[in-house]
Scaffold this motif. Structure first.
Motif, short mmCIF file in Angstrom:
data_model
loop_
_atom_site.label_atom_id
_atom_site.label_comp_id
_atom_site.label_asym_id
_atom_site.label_seq_id
_atom_site.Cartn_x
_atom_site.Cartn_y
_atom_site.Cartn_z
N PHE A 77 -68.75 46.03 84.11
CA PHE A 77 -69.06 44.82 83.34
C PHE A 77 -67.78 44.40 82.65
O PHE A 77 -67.34 45.04 81.69
N LYS A 78 -67.15 43.35 83.16
CA LYS A 78 -65.86 42.93 82.62
C LYS A 78 -65.63 41.45 82.91
O LYS A 78 -66.41 40.82 83.62
N LYS A 79 -64.56 40.91 82.34
CA LYS A 79 -64.27 39.49 82.53
C LYS A 79 -63.83 39.23 83.96
O LYS A 79 -62.97 39.91 84.49
N GLU A 80 -64.47 38.24 84.59
CA GLU A 80 -64.15 37.84 85.96
C GLU A 80 -63.85 36.34 85.96
O GLU A 80 -64.50 35.56 85.25
N THR A 81 -62.88 35.92 86.77
CA THR A 81 -62.50 34.51 86.83
C THR A 81 -62.84 33.92 88.19
O THR A 81 -62.50 34.48 89.24
N VAL A 82 -63.56 32.79 88.16
CA VAL A 82 -63.91 32.05 89.38
C VAL A 82 -63.53 30.58 89.15
O VAL A 82 -62.98 30.23 88.10
N GLY A 83 -63.85 29.74 90.11
CA GLY A 83 -63.50 28.33 90.00
C GLY A 83 -64.04 27.65 88.75
O GLY A 83 -63.42 26.74 88.19
N ALA A 84 -65.21 28.09 88.29
CA ALA A 84 -65.86 27.47 87.12
C ALA A 84 -65.31 28.00 85.79
O ALA A 84 -65.66 27.48 84.73
N GLY A 85 -64.47 29.03 85.84
CA GLY A 85 -63.92 29.59 84.61
C GLY A 85 -64.03 31.10 84.56
O GLY A 85 -64.28 31.76 85.57
N ALA A 86 -63.84 31.66 83.36
CA ALA A 86 -63.89 33.11 83.16
C ALA A 86 -65.18 33.50 82.45
O ALA A 86 -65.56 32.86 81.47
N PHE A 87 -65.84 34.53 82.96
CA PHE A 87 -67.12 34.98 82.40
C PHE A 87 -67.17 36.50 82.41
O PHE A 87 -66.62 37.15 83.30
N MET A 88 -67.85 37.07 81.42
CA MET A 88 -68.16 38.50 81.46
C MET A 88 -69.24 38.67 82.53
O MET A 88 -70.25 37.96 82.50
N ALA A 89 -69.01 39.58 83.46
CA ALA A 89 -69.95 39.70 84.58
C ALA A 89 -70.08 41.14 85.06
O ALA A 89 -69.14 41.94 85.00
N TYR A 90 -71.29 41.46 85.53
CA TYR A 90 -71.55 42.74 86.18
C TYR A 90 -71.12 42.66 87.63
O TYR A 90 -71.40 41.66 88.31
#
Length: 203
Positions: free
Chosen positions: A138-151
């Motif tokens: 569970f950590k910060k991930e970056t995709v086209g829509a932005g950065a989110f904390m994600a599993y």
């Protein structure tokens, strides 16, 4: 007197260690547990847009486009548009009554379970998907829509159908609690790679 002083010192030390431990738990995302979203978590106008693409090992593009979902007023209730259909959000958040669910709530790092699903396609073909699942991080991930904390959730297993098709299928899903949805999915199956990535989110 010295004994009392030593005991006071030890008590203070134990208290400091305990507070430090609790603070580290709060700041460490690996200790986070996330419950399933509920109806009140959604708002009218909330929108997700994913870009998807499927490519064979030979480089042939078999699918390429976008998928948009939006929360709308549906006869006085919250609905989610999916393709040309609208589904009640109350149905989407309804707890899944299965021993082998897609997501086993609450999500937390290290959790493992079995995912199994039977399905029937429009042409009548039946099939089964069976995978072992593990929440890796569970950590910060970056995709086209932005950065989110994600599993990061890994699915490994097989898929088969009534026409004799059978293949190994491995998937990785990045689920972001903040937006109640996945932000990226990659799938590798029998010479075919498929990816979906969130490119827009708004509310």
């Amino acid at each position: 007197m010295k004994i009392i002083t030593v005991l006071n010192y030890i008590a203070k030390l134990v208290l400091i260690v305990a507070i430090s431990f609790l603070d580290s738990c709060k700041s460490n995302p690996e200790t986070t547990a996330t419950k399933q979203p509920v109806l009140t978590d959604y708002t009218i106008g909330e929108k997700w847009v994913w870009k998807y693409k499927g490519v064979t090992d030979e480089g042939e593009v078999r699918s390429d486009g976008t998928d948009t979902r939006k929360i709308v007023d549906f006869n006085g209730a919250l609905g989610m548009t999916i393709d040309k259909d609208t589904v009640l959000v109350s149905e989407i958040v309804k707890p899944e009554k299965s021993d082998t669910p897609k997501y086993k709530w609450p999500l937390e790092v290290g959790k493992k379970w079995k995912y199994e699903k039977d399905w029937t396609s429009q042409d009548g073909t039946t099939g089964n998907q069976s995978q072992d699942v593990e929440v890796l991080s569970f950590k910060k991930e970056t995709v086209g829509a932005g950065a989110f904390m994600a599993y990061t959730i890994e699915y490994k297993g097989t898929v088969s159908n009534s026409r004799g098709y059978s293949a190994k299928t491995d998937e990785v899903w990045l689920y972001a609690p903040e937006i109640k949805n996945f932000i990226k999915m990659t799938q590798v199956q029998d010479g075919f790679s498929y990816t979906e990535e969130l490119i827009e989110y708004s509310k």
